[in-house]
Design an enzyme around this catalytic site. Structure first.
Site, PDB file in Angstrom:
ATOM      1  N   ARG A 184      16.910   7.044  37.074  1.00  0.00           N
ATOM      2  CA  ARG A 184      17.724   7.154  38.286  1.00  0.00           C
ATOM      3  C   ARG A 184      16.875   6.815  39.512  1.00  0.00           C
ATOM      4  O   ARG A 184      16.015   7.592  39.920  1.00  0.00           O
ATOM      5  CB  ARG A 184      18.313   8.554  38.427  1.00  0.00           C
ATOM      6  CG  ARG A 184      19.080   8.741  39.731  1.00  0.00           C
ATOM      7  CD  ARG A 184      20.053   9.900  39.726  1.00  0.00           C
ATOM      8  NE  ARG A 184      19.437  11.206  39.695  1.00  0.00           N
ATOM      9  CZ  ARG A 184      20.079  12.343  40.001  1.00  0.00           C
ATOM     10  NH1 ARG A 184      21.348  12.308  40.364  1.00  0.00           N
ATOM     11  NH2 ARG A 184      19.449  13.491  39.916  1.00  0.00           N
ATOM     12  N   ASP A 472      17.778  21.629  42.993  1.00  0.00           N
ATOM     13  CA  ASP A 472      17.212  20.344  43.374  1.00  0.00           C
ATOM     14  C   ASP A 472      17.734  19.998  44.761  1.00  0.00           C
ATOM     15  O   ASP A 472      18.311  20.851  45.445  1.00  0.00           O
ATOM     16  CB  ASP A 472      17.508  19.259  42.347  1.00  0.00           C
ATOM     17  CG  ASP A 472      18.987  18.914  42.230  1.00  0.00           C
ATOM     18  OD1 ASP A 472      19.802  19.411  43.042  1.00  0.00           O
ATOM     19  OD2 ASP A 472      19.338  18.130  41.331  1.00  0.00           O
TER      20      ASP A 472
END
Length: 556
Positions: A184, A472
């Protein structure tokens, strides 16, 4: 170090050959060259980055301008709708996406995590079907992390990755078959300030984090992945429109041609994690159809996107405590049902999201609660027709696998379930009424989580276990944006406490006073960042933008 680009009319060179010209666009390495960085930032690799920026940098800026215009329109009362100008794409029943590439046929359990050596080895040994190698929300984009992650991936793909921890413990890959890697890269909005691009007009701009992450990974690993029987696969983050998807598709096509790789070798899975993208799922699939494997329900950023877009639209768009915004509330239920239906209509895999609950090996009760909640989450996803799901910890893989095995059996997917009964309307995607209060504990938790996460992020740690939840950048964004919205909308807690700047300042002081300080901690800087992104009247689109610009830029 400066590498000029090839002339736009010059022939494309092959792998390992530096592209050079005496004039024209050029890439400058402005960050320090640490140990082994030269293995990644080779002249030929940087020349490829230069070509990517020369060809696609301007379009990237156009797409970012589109985002700002769209947010302005929503903020001024124009709700998003399914597009009239692309109705012909939605009405055409014949087209399909490319689908799974080699190694992506069974995606029932995917593990996510950053690309540092230890986490990479743990992910490759985890037994998951897929590893999302995250250079985005789970990675703090320090210069060492950005290039170090590329080194880790390059070594791992070639079977030579090892690691020795500070405690002397040795880590190595022992699994016979490792998960398929899906990398990603950073989203279109993020820059890379340790590389600068000079365009044909002489303007010097920060490089695109997306193009840097993608370009370096593709340059060094595409052929090695193909030779291993898999391929260069990507998760695409923060996309907001089909035009952004088309930009990625053109990047893929150009890169395949640049290296002489067959067209369509790349496979991309798009995270539907913004509100505008939820209204363009079919169009996104269509623009990426040559390279698309599926969509993912990126739940945490999706909640953040709802808050960000509707932050100034009045009290009826205010969400309650973060813990109350679950996958079963109306707007989240509508979004995931539409995603599964859309994917299966077009031959794309639908991948579920990540429950934040994680086990704690030192706390059996916390572990039992996490497994129970994760099992319920994955049972719901499998029952809804998802083809796979995410977990954030290796200990959760058996739990997630059991729930998907119960539905899938020996089948690799549920593409045959098109969910024709689902009838999601625009108003369903905007039904944010939950009917739960904002509590004093919820406000305090948001302040505490945001500051503790930002503190770790400033030290280069992008995924952090806090209070038995995996946090996160996306979950931190929810926390800070809720605080901002609660203040600006004059909200009062269920206990009768007005949520004001002064009240939150008191909570910041409590958090700093109660934190365990240590040499090199960044709590004071974290509190400063939090004040900037949660307490000021202006709302930064992403907390990472000012934090990165101020604190993470590294110089010689």
């Amino acid at each position: 170090m400066t590498i000029p680009a090839a002339s736009p009319t010059a022939p494309i060179r092959t792998v390992g050959t530096a592209v050079a010209a005496s004039e024209g666009p050029a890439m400058h390495i402005t960050g320090p060259m640490h140990e082994r960085f030269g293995e990644i930032l080779t002249p030929a690799a940087v020349a490829f980055l230069t070509e990517l920026h020369h060809r696609f940098g301007g379009r990237r800026h156009d797409r970012l301008a589109d985002r700002m215009r769209r947010r302005f329109e929503i903020g001024n009362g124009h709700d998003p709708r399914f597009r009239d100008d692309t109705r012909h794409i939605r009405d055409d029943a014949d087209w399909r996406v490319a689908g799974a590439g080699p190694g992506l046929e069974d995606r029932r359990v995917e593990i996510t995590g950053p690309t540092d050596p230890k986490m990479t080895i743990n992910a490759l040994n985890s037994g998951a079907n897929v590893w999302l190698a995250d250079q985005e929300d789970a990675t703090s984009p320090t210069w060492r992390n950005v290039i170090g992650g590329q080194l880790t991936l390059r070594d791992a793909i070639r079977g030579r990755l090892t690691h020795t921890g500070d405690d002397g413990r040795a880590y190595r890959v022992t699994a016979g078959r490792t998960p398929t890697i899906v990398m990603r890269p950073r989203g279109w909005h993020l820059s890379e300030k340790h590389l600068a691009f000079t365009d044909r007009t002489g303007r010097r701009l920060d490089a695109s984090g997306s193009l840097v992450d993608f370009g370096l990974y593709f340059f060094h690993n595409a052929q090695a992945l193909i030779d291993a029987g898999r391929g260069p696969y990507f998760y695409l983050a923060k996309i907001e429109s089909s035009e952004e998807a088309k930009l990625w598709n053109d990047v893929f096509t150009f890169s395949e041609e640049y290296f002489g790789i067959p067209r369509g070798t790349v496979r991309a899975t798009v995270l539907i994690e913004t509100l505008p993208a939820a209204f363009e799922m079919e169009e996104i699939l269509f623009e990426l159809r040559e390279h698309c494997a599926g969509l993912n329900a990126g739940r945490w950023d999706y909640i953040f996107s709802i808050i960000k877009n509707y932050r100034g639209r009045g009290a009826r768009f205010v969400l309650p405590d973060r813990s109350e915004v679950t996958m079963t509330v109306p707007f989240m239920r509508a979004y995931t049902e539409l995603l599964v239906q859309t994917c299966h209509k077009r031959g794309a895999y639908a991948i579920g999201g990540m429950s934040a609950f994680i086990p704690n090996r030192r706390d059996p009760e916390a572990t039992a609660r996490a497994i129970e909640r994760v099992a319920a989450d994955k049972k719901r996803e499998a029952g809804d027709g998802f083809d796979g799901t995410w977990v954030a910890h290796p200990d959760l893989i058996p739990t997630a696998r059991a729930e998907f095995d119960a539905v899938l059996g020996d089948r690799p997917n549920q593409l045959g379930r098109e969910r024709a009964e689902v009838q999601v309307q625009a108003e369903d995607l905007l039904d944010v009424h939950i009917g739960r209060p904002i509590t004093s504990e919820g406000v305090r938790d948001n302040v505490s989580v945001a500051i503790r996460y930002i503190e770790a992020w400033l030290r280069g740690i992008g995924a952090v276990a806090i209070d038995n939840l995996m946090e996160d950048a996306a979950t931190a964004e929810i926390s800070r944006s809720q605080v901002w919205q609660w203040i600006q909308q004059g909200q009062i807690t269920a206990e009768g406490t007005p949520i004001t700047v002064e009240h939150v300042e008191g909570l910041i002081g409590d958090e700093l006073a109660g934190s365990t300080r240590f040499a090199g901690d960044r709590f004071d800087d974290a509190a400063e960042v939090f004040r900037e992104v949660a307490l000021r009247p202006e709302f930064p689109a992403f907390l990472t933008l000012p934090a990165y610009a101020r604190f993470l830029r590294e110089t010689d």
